[in-house]
Structures are given as structure tokens and as C-alpha cells.
Design a protein around this motif. Structure first.
Motif, PDB file in Angstrom:
ATOM      1  N   SER A 250       0.814  -1.219   0.000  1.00 18.60           N
ATOM      2  CA  SER A 250       0.000   0.000   0.000  1.00 18.60           C
ATOM      3  C   SER A 250       0.848   1.269   0.000  1.00 18.60           C
ATOM      4  CB  SER A 250      -0.941   0.010   1.207  1.00 18.60           C
ATOM      5  OG  SER A 250      -0.201  -0.099   2.414  1.00 18.60           O
ATOM      6  N   SER A 251       2.072   1.169   0.527  1.00 16.98           N
ATOM      7  CA  SER A 251       2.980   2.317   0.559  1.00 16.98           C
ATOM      8  C   SER A 251       4.416   1.820   0.717  1.00 16.98           C
ATOM      9  CB  SER A 251       2.625   3.269   1.705  1.00 16.98           C
ATOM     10  OG  SER A 251       2.864   2.619   2.955  1.00 16.98           O
ATOM     11  N   GLN A 252       5.364   2.686   0.455  1.00 18.77           N
ATOM     12  CA  GLN A 252       6.769   2.293   0.596  1.00 18.77           C
ATOM     13  C   GLN A 252       7.120   2.050   2.056  1.00 18.77           C
ATOM     14  OE1 GLN A 252       9.599   4.617  -1.667  1.00 18.77           O
ATOM     15  NE2 GLN A 252      11.294   4.052  -0.317  1.00 18.77           N
ATOM     16  N   SER A 253       6.499   2.813   2.952  1.00 16.86           N
ATOM     17  CA  SER A 253       6.784   2.617   4.380  1.00 16.86           C
ATOM     18  C   SER A 253       6.236   1.269   4.856  1.00 16.86           C
ATOM     19  CB  SER A 253       6.189   3.762   5.206  1.00 16.86           C
ATOM     20  OG  SER A 253       4.776   3.800   5.058  1.00 16.86           O
ATOM     21  N   HIS A 254       5.051   0.889   4.363  1.00 13.99           N
ATOM     22  CA  HIS A 254       4.486  -0.417   4.709  1.00 13.99           C
ATOM     23  C   HIS A 254       5.382  -1.531   4.175  1.00 13.99           C
ATOM     24  CE1 HIS A 254       1.337  -3.733   3.999  1.00 13.99           C
ATOM     25  NE2 HIS A 254       1.617  -3.717   5.288  1.00 13.99           N
ATOM     26  N   PHE A 255       5.869  -1.334   2.947  1.00 11.97           N
ATOM     27  CA  PHE A 255       6.794  -2.301   2.344  1.00 11.97           C
ATOM     28  C   PHE A 255       8.048  -2.450   3.202  1.00 11.97           C
ATOM     29  CE2 PHE A 255      10.483  -2.298  -0.799  1.00 11.97           C
ATOM     30  CZ  PHE A 255      10.625  -3.690  -0.789  1.00 11.97           C
ATOM     31  N   SER A 256       8.630  -1.348   3.614  1.00  6.55           N
ATOM     32  CA  SER A 256       9.864  -1.394   4.410  1.00  6.55           C
ATOM     33  C   SER A 256       9.647  -2.083   5.753  1.00  6.55           C
ATOM     34  CB  SER A 256      10.386   0.033   4.639  1.00  6.55           C
ATOM     35  OG  SER A 256      10.751   0.634   3.421  1.00  6.55           O
ATOM     36  N   THR A 257       8.515  -1.783   6.389  1.00  9.94           N
ATOM     37  CA  THR A 257       8.214  -2.404   7.684  1.00  9.94           C
ATOM     38  C   THR A 257       8.076  -3.921   7.555  1.00  9.94           C
ATOM     39  OG1 THR A 257       7.087  -0.412   8.464  1.00  9.94           O
ATOM     40  CG2 THR A 257       6.580  -2.476   9.602  1.00  9.94           C
ATOM     41  N   CYS A 258       7.286  -4.359   6.569  1.00  4.04           N
ATOM     42  CA  CYS A 258       7.082  -5.803   6.356  1.00  4.04           C
ATOM     43  C   CYS A 258       8.392  -6.488   6.001  1.00  4.04           C
ATOM     44  CB  CYS A 258       6.058  -6.033   5.242  1.00  4.04           C
ATOM     45  SG  CYS A 258       4.377  -5.557   5.651  1.00  4.04           S
ATOM     46  N   PHE A 259       9.188  -5.829   5.164  1.00  8.00           N
ATOM     47  CA  PHE A 259      10.449  -6.430   4.721  1.00  8.00           C
ATOM     48  C   PHE A 259      11.412  -6.601   5.894  1.00  8.00           C
ATOM     49  CE2 PHE A 259      14.548  -6.775   2.697  1.00  8.00           C
ATOM     50  CZ  PHE A 259      14.292  -7.468   1.511  1.00  8.00           C
ATOM     51  N   LYS A 260      11.508  -5.603   6.723  1.00  5.19           N
ATOM     52  CA  LYS A 260      12.411  -5.678   7.872  1.00  5.19           C
ATOM     53  C   LYS A 260      11.946  -6.731   8.869  1.00  5.19           C
ATOM     54  CE  LYS A 260      15.150  -2.778  10.935  1.00  5.19           C
ATOM     55  NZ  LYS A 260      15.467  -1.390  11.369  1.00  5.19           N
ATOM     56  N   ASN A 261      10.645  -6.845   9.065  1.00  4.92           N
ATOM     57  CA  ASN A 261      10.116  -7.878   9.966  1.00  4.92           C
ATOM     58  C   ASN A 261      10.438  -9.288   9.466  1.00  4.92           C
ATOM     59  OD1 ASN A 261       9.019  -5.990  11.706  1.00  4.92           O
ATOM     60  ND2 ASN A 261       6.980  -6.053  10.763  1.00  4.92           N
ATOM     61  N   GLU A 262      10.448  -9.464   8.148  1.00  3.05           N
ATOM     62  CA  GLU A 262      10.683 -10.782   7.558  1.00  3.05           C
ATOM     63  C   GLU A 262      12.169 -11.113   7.483  1.00  3.05           C
ATOM     64  OE1 GLU A 262       9.708 -14.448   5.718  1.00  3.05           O
ATOM     65  OE2 GLU A 262       8.451 -12.982   6.769  1.00  3.05           O
TER      66      GLU A 262
END
Length: 274
Positions: A250-262
Motif C-alpha cells: 500500500s505504501s513504501q513505508s508499509h513495504f519497508s516495515t514488512c520487509f524488515k520484519n521478515e
């Protein structure tokens, strides 16, 4: 699924005899279970391999042909039956050549609630668990002790429920593979869009997927998006915003958060390492 039915066994045999190389049509429902040797079961639209442990269910009105692939014929159980006792007074029915078949004489014992599951051929390749109940049905038919028909009916019902479960499992696994293949091509799709593409209700699709794969469809989609994002980060020069959009976040910030969590590292840091 409503299993409130009482099947009737008209005939069972442990045999090697069948009419080969000719399309036939049965007037009642049938099972064929392969004990030994190999062959094939053909309809006018499909071919099914017969190997030891194979169980084939075929309803009335379907043209079929059985063939053996070896000089020695197949050794198998064959069962003629109805899904209820309404036609128990009718005698044994020999399959008819297609040209002689009269649809009006079919024993249409499959009720409306059973029709979706039992109107077509069902092929279970590894059904060795079915042999025990077939052996019991056969033994009861030979001995004809008190209550043998009731026991045959009970064993046959167990077999039909087993068949339903195995077939449902196969269908669900096939559906899950369709889901995975669609998401691999379009990771940007969400739950509802995946369901729309496959013509299923989102709640049903998620239930099937979770039971088969052990995770929710939403979680699998996120994992697939992250896998695709990781690939794009390490093999292309696309900006982070473009990768986020391509992978459906949905957004680049959401992408970054999910990516870092994974991955325990940010997308930007991954990019710096490549």
C-alpha cells in the motif's frame, strides 16, 4: 456434506474378468479396486491409470472401457451398488454396449445433495485403505450370515465417505496450487482479487488454503510479495517505490516495515549490499 444415506450392494466379486476393448455403460453405480497388475480405465474424455491400490468410482450413464496392460488380466474387486435401497428388488445388471443403452433404464439413485460429489468418475491412485472394507463386503456376500446386507451397506458407506474425503483433499490441493500459481504471477493481488480471479468466495478460499497450507491466504500473499521484492532488490536497479508498487504494498513505508520484519534488514540496506 450430508451423509444421511443407506447404500445398497447389488453385487460384489473378486475377479479377473472384464469385457475389454469395448465402451460400455452401466445402469447402476460401481467401484473397481485393483488388487494386482496394471491397466487403464477410459471414458470418452479421459484416461485413468490402474495400478495396485487404485480405486475407481463411476456412476451410471458414463461410457467406459477397461484395458489390461499385461498378458495376464487385471485382478480386482468390482462392486455394483445404489446410494439407497429403493431399487433393491431389481436383479443384477450387466453393462450394455453404448449403442444399446437406454438412459431411461438407469438406476438414478444419486440424490441432489450427493450429486455434486458423485456424478463423475473419481480416481484415487493410492487407496489401499479401501481394500479392508471391500474384503469385508465380499466376505459378507459369500457367507450370507444374518444381517449380512446391513453390514455390507455399513462397510460400503464407510468406503463412500473415505472416497469423498480423499477426493475433496485432492480437489483442495489442486485449488491451492492454482492459488499459488496465480499469486506467483501477480503478487500485487489481494485476497478478494485472488478469489474473484478463481471464481470463489474469499472466506471459502482462505479456509481451504489455511487447512491445506497451515497459514492464512493473506499471510501467504505477504510472504510472496516479500520474496518477489527481495528478488527485484537484488537483481534490478528499480527504485524502492517502484518495487513496492509492483509487489502490491500500500505504501513504501508499509513495504519497508514488512520487509524488515521478515528479513531483519531494511530494503535500503539490502540494496546497498548488492
Amino acid at each position: 456434506m450430508d451423509f444421511n444415506f443407506t447404500p445398497y450392494v447389488r453385487y460384489i466379486a473378486k475377479t479377473s474378468y472384464f469385457i475389454s476393448n469395448k465402451y460400455l455403460i452401466a445402469r447402476d453405480c460401481r467401484f473397481l479396486y485393483v488388487i494386482s497388475r496394471r491397466g487403464s480405465f477410459k471414458t470418452t474424455s479421459a484416461k485413468y491409470e490402474l495400478t495396485p491400490g487404485t480405486l475407481i468410482y463411476y456412476p451410471y450413464g458414463i461410457a467406459y472401457k477397461i484395458q489390461s496392460e499385461q498378458e495376464k488380466p487385471l485382478h480386482f474387486y468390482t462392486v455394483n451398488f445404489d446410494f439407497n435401497e429403493d431399487f433393491s428388488s431389481l436383479p443384477l445388471m450387466v453393462p450394455e454396449a453404448v449403442r444399446n443403452h437406454n438412459p431411461d433404464k438407469e438406476i438414478r439413485s444419486i440424490s441432489e445433495n450427493l450429486r455434486p460429489e458423485f456424478s463423475n468418475v473419481i480416481h484415487i491412485k493410492d487407496a489401499v485403505n479401501a481394500e479392508t472394507n471391500l474384503r469385508r463386503i465380499h466376505s459378507e456376500g459369500l457367507e450370507k450370515s444374518a444381517g449380512y446386507q446391513q453390514l455390507q451397506s455399513a462397510y460400503l458407506k464407510i468406503l463412500l465417505i473415505y472416497l469423498y474425503r480423499q477426493n475433496s483433499k485432492t480437489q483442495k490441493n489442486s485449488l491451492c496450487e492454482e492459488i499459488k500459481e496465480l499469486i506467483s504471477r501477480h503478487p500485487e493481488l489481494n485476497n478478494i482479487e485472488v478469489a474473484q480471479n478463481l471464481n470463489y468466495h474469499p472466506f471459502y478460499l482462505n479456509e481451504v488454503f489455511k487447512k491445506s497450507e497451515g497459514i492464512t491466504l493473506h499471510k501467504f500473499i505477504i510472504q510472496s510479495r516479500l520474496t518477489k521484492a527481495h528478488e527485484l532488490l537484488t537483481t534490478t536497479d528499480l527504485p524502492l517505490g517502484a518495487i513496492s508498487d509492483l509487489c502490491g504494498f500500500s505504501s513504501q513505508s508499509h513495504f519497508s516495515t514488512c520487509f524488515k520484519n521478515e528479513y531483519n534488514i531494511s530494503p535500503a540496506s539490502i540494496r546497498k549490499q548488492t
